[in-house]
Structures are given as structure tokens and as C-alpha cells.
Write a protein that holds these residues in place. Structure first.
Motif, short mmCIF file in Angstrom:
data_model
loop_
_atom_site.label_atom_id
_atom_site.label_comp_id
_atom_site.label_asym_id
_atom_site.label_seq_id
_atom_site.Cartn_x
_atom_site.Cartn_y
_atom_site.Cartn_z
N GLY A 339 0.84 -1.19 0.00
CA GLY A 339 0.00 0.00 0.00
C GLY A 339 0.88 1.24 0.00
N LEU A 340 0.31 2.37 0.38
CA LEU A 340 1.05 3.63 0.41
C LEU A 340 0.90 4.28 1.78
CD1 LEU A 340 -0.01 5.13 -3.05
CD2 LEU A 340 2.21 4.12 -2.47
N HIS A 341 2.02 4.73 2.32
CA HIS A 341 2.01 5.47 3.59
C HIS A 341 2.10 6.96 3.28
CE1 HIS A 341 3.99 7.33 7.17
NE2 HIS A 341 3.02 6.68 7.74
N LYS A 342 1.18 7.75 3.83
CA LYS A 342 1.17 9.19 3.58
C LYS A 342 2.16 9.87 4.51
CE LYS A 342 -1.99 13.10 2.96
NZ LYS A 342 -3.39 13.55 3.01
N HIS A 343 3.17 10.49 3.91
CA HIS A 343 4.23 11.18 4.64
C HIS A 343 4.04 12.68 4.41
CE1 HIS A 343 8.22 11.99 6.26
NE2 HIS A 343 8.56 12.63 5.16
N THR A 344 3.54 13.40 5.44
CA THR A 344 3.23 14.83 5.30
C THR A 344 4.22 15.65 6.11
OG1 THR A 344 0.88 14.36 4.97
CG2 THR A 344 1.46 16.59 5.61
#
Length: 390
Positions: A339-344
Motif C-alpha cells: 500500500g502507500l504510507h502518507k508522509h506529510t
């Protein structure tokens, strides 16, 4: 009759330099890729094929778990093969560019000299009302639209439920009628299904008593459609005093967020949402909510963790370790998906979002007392040395 439109715009300017298909592994483009070796065009310049964003801002995602006892980990499925490089996505800036900023300030008669030579907008907010009784807000930093009905729900609870499909259809029709672009979002689901909860209770010969009724009414008064713990209902043959059931008037429908057809996940291995709509069960209308707007993405490849590093971090609990654990606790992981991890992070006074390929692991936790619960965690796959902070 003339329709009234209430519009409020706020611009903060600062001076600065100008549904999920199965996936076994992130795919790194090969030599036959159509991408130019020099990079792909972006409003922020050409993005190189490899490490095209430079060092990724901020620290590499980690749990920060101190040394201590760890649970036993059982792998009930094969971990996908991780290629040497994985593709990182960067969301393009959503604040107004220099031209739009100049147009807005010119229309508002802001002196041109206040912008300087290279103005950089950091925020834009719009507010208005429509002719159907809704207040709307657009936030450029979040790149989402929020709304609520001017007239609130007149009751906290109802005695009759709508089936989940009816609630989902109500939310879908609301978005379709307003032209919201839902393509690429995940499948809509109830945040908490009171219909299934009550159907299961009836199947187990349970009923609602005074204590449960009070708990449901309290949830209804709060108007919080994101229910974490519904009350436990007693069995009818236990001597409980059964009363007529009631259920919260407001119930929520969520759409999962995706990027490049991969789910976007938080540290706990849960979906991040692209939309959240609260439906009024009594009159079958949408009461409030928000939804994200389409985004443009840049892409570049970054070095990935090795298989051993990935397995080591997975055994340590990834981004969602079980704290205060012991070898008496067993975690069985039987599902692995990329999946994708959101890095903000904040850069130039603006939030910037990057999406990092991550190993999404799911399974169960069995505790020393024999109880079991569901479990999920995430292991971002980009190497630590690809970030500006170690």
C-alpha cells in the motif's frame, strides 16, 4: 428572485523562493519506460527518474518504540518480493500559484507592491452558501471541500433503520449531483453499521435495555457518526428488561483514499479517507461531510529496504507495535499487500504530502489470556538515508 451568494476568501501570502486491485510488489520502471532519462515536467521543474525530489523532507517514518519485550511473530503467508527501487509519489502544491495570487489580490485591490517580486501563497479559503441549504468551504492547503446543512437534525435518535445500501446510495447520489469526481476512490462503506449491529443482536436473541438505550441516546446527542464502541446488549432470556430500540440519527459513509490504485494507509494500517459523508437516517439526506479534490502527482524512484531490513522492522511491529508486550503474546500475520504510507511535512510554510510504498501486514493478536483481536501494521519501504533527517 436573485439567489444570494455569500463568499469569503482569505489569502495568506509570504515572500519566498519562487476498488483496490491485488498488488504483490511495487514495480520499478525498466529501460523501456517512456519516461525521459532527464525527467518528467512538473510545475516545480523536471523530476528525475531516480531520487527526483532530492532527499525526502523530514525524518524516515518509524514507531520510536524503545527496546523491550517483543511479541512472538508468526508469518502465515509469503512476504512479497521487494525490488531494489520503489516509486515515491509527490502531491503537487495546491495553494494558488503566483499568477492566481496576483489575480486575486488585484481583484481585491490589494496594492501590487505588497506582493514583492516572488510572492508565494501559503493558504486560500473560500466560503459560500448554496440555494439548497448548505454551507460550503474550500481549503486549498487540504485541497478538500467541506459542507454542512444550515438546518441540523431535529432528533438525536430514530426507531427505524435504513439498510446500509440505502445510506451508501444517498451519499453517492449527493456527490454525483454536485459533480464530485469519485473515480479512483475506494469502495464506500459505513463507518459503523448500526443495521448489521442490530441484525446480529437479533440473531443472538439480544435486546436493548435501559442502559444500552441511554448509551445510544448519548451517542446520538454527540452527533459523532464515527462509533468506536457500541453498547453491549443483554440476552432476552437473562431476565433483562427489554425496551423499544433506538439508533443514532446520523450515520457516516466513508470512501477510502487511493493513489495509483493503491490504498493510502495510516500508521495503524487503516485506510485514510478521500471522503466522509454523514447521512440523516430520518429524512434520508446528507447532513454534513467533506471530500478531497483530484490531485496531480509527480513520481520518482527511491532505494528500497532490503528483504532482511523489511522483515526485521516487521518483527518489531512496524509503525504499529504492541507496546507493553511480552513473548506470551502472539501475532499471526496472514496477509501482505503493498500500500502507500502518507508522509506529510511542512515546506515553505505549506503542507506537502509524499506517498511511500509500504508493506501492509494484517492478521490477529492472541494474548496470554487466550483472547484474540484483529491487527494491522505498516512498514514503509524507502530507505532511511533517502530522508533529510535520520
Amino acid at each position: 428572485m436573485r439567489k444570494r451568494l455569500i463568499l469569503t476568501a482569505t489569502v495568506v501570502a509570504t515572500l519566498g523562493q519562487g476498488c483496490l486491485p491485488p498488488v504483490t510488489a511495487p514495480t520499478a520502471p525498466d529501460a523501456t519506460s517512456t519516461r525521459s532519462a532527464l525527467g518528467e515536467p512538473s510545475p516545480e521543474g523536471l523530476v528525475g527518474f531516480k531520487m527526483g525530489f532530492g532527499k525526502l523532507p523530514g525524518a524516515a517514518p518509524s514507531s520510536g518504540l524503545p527496546a523491550g519485550p517483543r511479541p512472538s511473530i508468526v508469518l502465515g503467508a509469503d512476504i512479497p518480493v521487494i525490488p531494489p527501487d520503489v516509486t515515491v509519489l509527490r502531491e503537487r502544491k495546491t495553494a494558488p500559484d503566483e499568477i492566481l495570487l496576483q489575480n486575486i489580490t488585484s481583484a481585491a485591490r490589494v496594492p501590487a507592491g505588497t506582493l514583492g517580486r516572488a510572492p508565494s501563497a501559503s493558504a486560500l479559503t473560500l466560503r459560500w452558501r448554496d440555494d439548497q441549504g448548505y454551507r460550503w468551504t474550500y481549503d486549498a492547503a487540504l485541497h478538500r471541500v467541506g459542507f454542512d446543512r444550515i438546518t441540523g437534525a431535529d432528533t438525536a435518535t430514530v426507531s427505524q433503520l435504513l439498510q446500509d445500501d440505502r445510506l451508501i446510495q444517498t451519499a453517492k447520489a449527493f456527490l454525483d449531483e454536485r459533480g464530485a469526481l469519485t473515480r479512483g476512490w475506494g469502495k464506500p462503506e459505513l463507518s459503523f453499521s448500526w443495521f448489521k449491529w442490530w441484525e446480529r443482536a437479533l440473531g443472538e436473541n439480544r435486546c436493548m435495555n435501559d442502559a444500552a438505550l441511554g448509551a445510544v441516546r448519548e451517542l446520538g446527542k454527540k452527533g459523532d457518526a464515527d462509533v468506536k464502541n457500541a453498547p453491549l446488549l443483554p440476552f432476552r432470556d437473562s431476565g433483562a428488561r427489554c425496551v423499544n430500540p433506538e439508533f443514532p440519527t446520523l450515520q457516516a459513509v466513508d470512501y477510502a483514499a487511493t493513489r495509483d490504485e493503491q490504498l493510502v494507509l495510516n500508521d495503524r494500517g487503516e485506510s485514510i479517507f478521500a471522503a466522509h459523508l454523514v447521512v440523516n437516517v430520518k429524512d434520508g439526506t446528507v447532513q454534513s461531510g467533506w471530500f478531497e479534490l483530484p490531485t496531480d502527482l509527480d513520481r520518482s524512484n527511491y532505494p528500497a529496504l532490503s528483504a532482511n531490513e523489511t522483515l526485521e522492522r516487521l518483527r518489531a511491529g512496524g509503525l504499529n507495535p504492541i507496546t507493553g508486550s511480552s513473548p506470551g503474546v502472539t501475532i499471526t500475520l496472514n496477509s501482505f499487500v503493498i500500500g502507500l504510507h502518507k508522509h506529510t511535512v511542512t515546506a515553505d510554510d505549506q503542507p506537502r504530502s509524499y506517498f511511500l510504498p509500504a508493506l501492509w501486514a494484517r492478521g490477529t493478536v492472541r494474548r496470554a489470556d487466550g483472547s484474540t483481536t484483529g491487527y494491522a501494521t505498516l512498514v514503509p519501504l524507502v530507505r532511511d538515508d533517502a530522508f533529510t533527517k535520520q
